[in-house]
Design an enzyme around this catalytic site. Structure first.
Site, short mmCIF file in Angstrom:
data_model
loop_
_atom_site.label_atom_id
_atom_site.label_comp_id
_atom_site.label_asym_id
_atom_site.label_seq_id
_atom_site.Cartn_x
_atom_site.Cartn_y
_atom_site.Cartn_z
N ASP A 24 0.81 -1.22 0.00
CA ASP A 24 0.00 0.00 0.00
C ASP A 24 0.84 1.27 0.00
OD1 ASP A 24 -2.11 -1.82 0.27
OD2 ASP A 24 -2.11 -1.65 2.45
N GLU A 194 -11.12 0.59 -3.79
CA GLU A 194 -10.52 1.05 -2.53
C GLU A 194 -9.23 1.80 -2.82
OE1 GLU A 194 -9.77 -2.49 -0.28
OE2 GLU A 194 -8.51 -3.38 -1.84
#
Length: 543
Positions: A24, A194
């Site tokens: 991420d 997301e």
């Protein structure tokens, strides 16, 4: 900070930029320096902050979550904790937006600030109205916007999510004004839109998002709008970056969750996560990769001419001078050495607790005293363990139990359990363990699906037992070697002689077997009776 090349030179980058568990990624730039942060889930210190002046060489300059009063992860489940941070700089102040998932006490979305990316970072400002996960923060003039991802209240299909937007009032520390639903992803039926990030480029606002889940179907999609609140139009060529069509034999898979940054020369770059399975097993977790980005017809194009992540590439020399991004010595300067001696200064990571809570003085920088709190590494507890990320498919981790520590304050019968481990979660581990109670024993242990089995075991002689109980030097050598991502060779010994040896399949440490969002971590640990432990020496990580 690392050296910066002469202006006329270009640099070659090799993917991944950050090996081992670095998922991420989020990136920003202040002046000549880029800053990057990653998720850390249940591991502390949380949210490592890296700095670079050239996008190629990255230095670990600190962490954003470094103090117990900032966050309590002691109850975090495996692959719970800190999800998908976003780092941004505005008017000389750094911001990180993040989510704490599945923990007791304060949880949900929050932001922290710092005058320097190296820290110290503030205590979290919690936003109880910020539903969902994966928040981002976006500055547009005097407006500050907060976006996140959450499940659709009445979904058309299972796993459908929506990305929403609302103003942030940093003075009050709360969301304000109307809420705007921006997008539900590019592909109908694709789960988990997301990891949103917002940008302004030219006349458009751009929304970058991941979708398809963080596994084999992971992808990056993009939409644009004339106003930050929408409506957003998806790129007809979505997804704009993915390897899901490459199949299961591809060297790099699960590509997604990207963030964009512009360099001082005007060029654009993306960081994204991806995995490098070996023998269909993912041991290293999700890593950080780099790709150039071009703008065509007011849309971003990732790695023009290829459209995928490449093994290497070139970064132009857009830096004209050597700079020091951090006002202090970096914790780690890349590239990592082939043989890394691990000591007190190593930026250790610990599941559900801070390394300093368990680490004691042992007479030199390369020795560490580690005392148990009674918590176990094979349970979801904040056990005394100091870890480093497994970052290579062929690597070794070793340590010597120099002598045992037994606190008189413990009282009563005491059992000492110390060793080294390769762990993906409390339920997925391989351990080499010294046990001392009424006898001294070395075990090689595999934990698969939460079920422990002793693979090999041997009692040590009475003389060694007496030395251990007396706290005298014993020199129990423990070593684990990962061989081409397929096998874990475990060896234990004393005085240079092998006591036990076993080859175990590495599958137990893989995402495919264990699930979750993390990679394997190599640790020294102590989990016997509270107050017992050991002095560890000769700790090394080799690749």
């Amino acid at each position: 900070m690392s050296k910066v090349p002469a202006p006329e030179q270009s640099l070659t980058f090799t993917n991944p930029l950050l090996e081992g568990m670095h998922p991420d990624p989020s990136i920003c730039r202040q002046g000549d320096t880029f800053y990057l942060v990653n998720s850390t889930f249940e591991y502390l210190p949380g949210l490592p902050v890296y700095a670079s002046t050239n996008l190629v060489h990255w230095d670990l300059i600190g962490h954003a979550i470094t103090r117990p009063e900032q966050l309590d992860l002691s109850s975090a489940r495996a692959s719970g904790g800190l999800f998908a941070p976003t780092i941004r700089e505005h008017n000389g102040l750094f911001y990180i937006a993040c989510t704490a998932v599945g923990v007791d006490g304060p949880s949900g979305s929050f932001y922290i600030t710092a005058a320097s990316a190296a820290g110290p970072w503030s205590n979290p400002v919690w936003l109880p109205d910020a539903a969902g996960i994966d928040p981002t923060i976006f500055f547009d003039g005097d407006d500050i916007w907060w976006a996140g991802c959450r499940q659709v209240a009445e979904p058309e299909y299972e796993g459908q999510t929506e990305i929403w937007l609302q103003r942030l009032d940093p003075v009050e520390g709360r969301l304000t004004g109307p809420e705007h639903i921006l997008w539900t992803g590019a592909v109908k039926g694709a789960i988990w839109a997301e990891g949103p990030h917002l940008y302004k480029h030219g006349e458009y606002f751009y929304l970058l998002a991941a979708e398809g889940g963080t596994g084999d179907n992971h992808a990056v999609s993009v939409a644009r709008a004339n106003n930050v609140t929408g409506p957003y139009l998806g790129n007809p060529r979505n997804p704009v970056l993915t390897h899901r069509n490459f199949g299961g034999t591809a060297a790099v898979q699960c590509v997604g969750h990207a963030d964009l940054v512009q360099a001082t020369d005007g060029s654009w770059w993306a960081v994204a996560l991806a995995t490098r399975p070996r023998h269909s097993l993912t041991l290293l977790g999700r890593e950080t990769f780099l790709a150039p980005v071009a703008w065509e017809n007011d849309w971003p194009v990732f790695n023009p001419g290829l459209g995928c992540l490449s093994e290497s590439g070139e970064v132009p020399a857009f830096v004209t001078a050597e700079t020091n991004a951090a006002a202090e010595q970096p914790l780690i300067t890349s590239p990592n050495p082939v043989r890394r001696v691990l000591g007190r200064d190593e930026p250790w990571i610990t599941a559900r607790g801070f390394p300093a809570q368990h680490m004691g003085e042992a007479g030199s920088e390369n020795r560490i005293a580690l005392l148990s709190t009674g918590a176990r590494v094979d349970r979801t507890e904040p056990a005394a363990a100091l870890g480093v990320r497994l970052s290579h498919h062929t690597a070794a981790f070793a340590a010597t139990v120099e002598r045992l520590l037994r606190s008189p304050a413990a009282g009563g019968p005491m059992q000492t359990l110390v060793g080294i481990s390769l762990s993906q979660s409390p339920e997925s581990q391989i351990r080499a363990e010294l046990s001392v109670e009424k006898a001294a024993r070395i075990d090689i242990i595999e934990v698969a699906g939460g079920v422990s089995r002793i693979v090999e075991s041997r009692n040590l002689d009475d003389e060694t037992f007496d030395r251990l109980v007396a706290g005298e030097p014993a020199g129990i050598e423990l070593r684990m070697a990962v061989l081409d991502g397929a096998t874990v060779r475990v060896e234990t010994g004393t005085d240079g002689a092998v006591v036990l040896s076993a080859d175990l399949p590495a599958r137990v440490l893989s995402t495919e077997a264990a699930g979750g969002f993390v990679g394997a971590v190599a640790s020294v640990y102590s989990m016997g009776t509270a107050g017992t432990g050991a002095v560890f020496a000769e700790m090394v990580y080799e690749r």
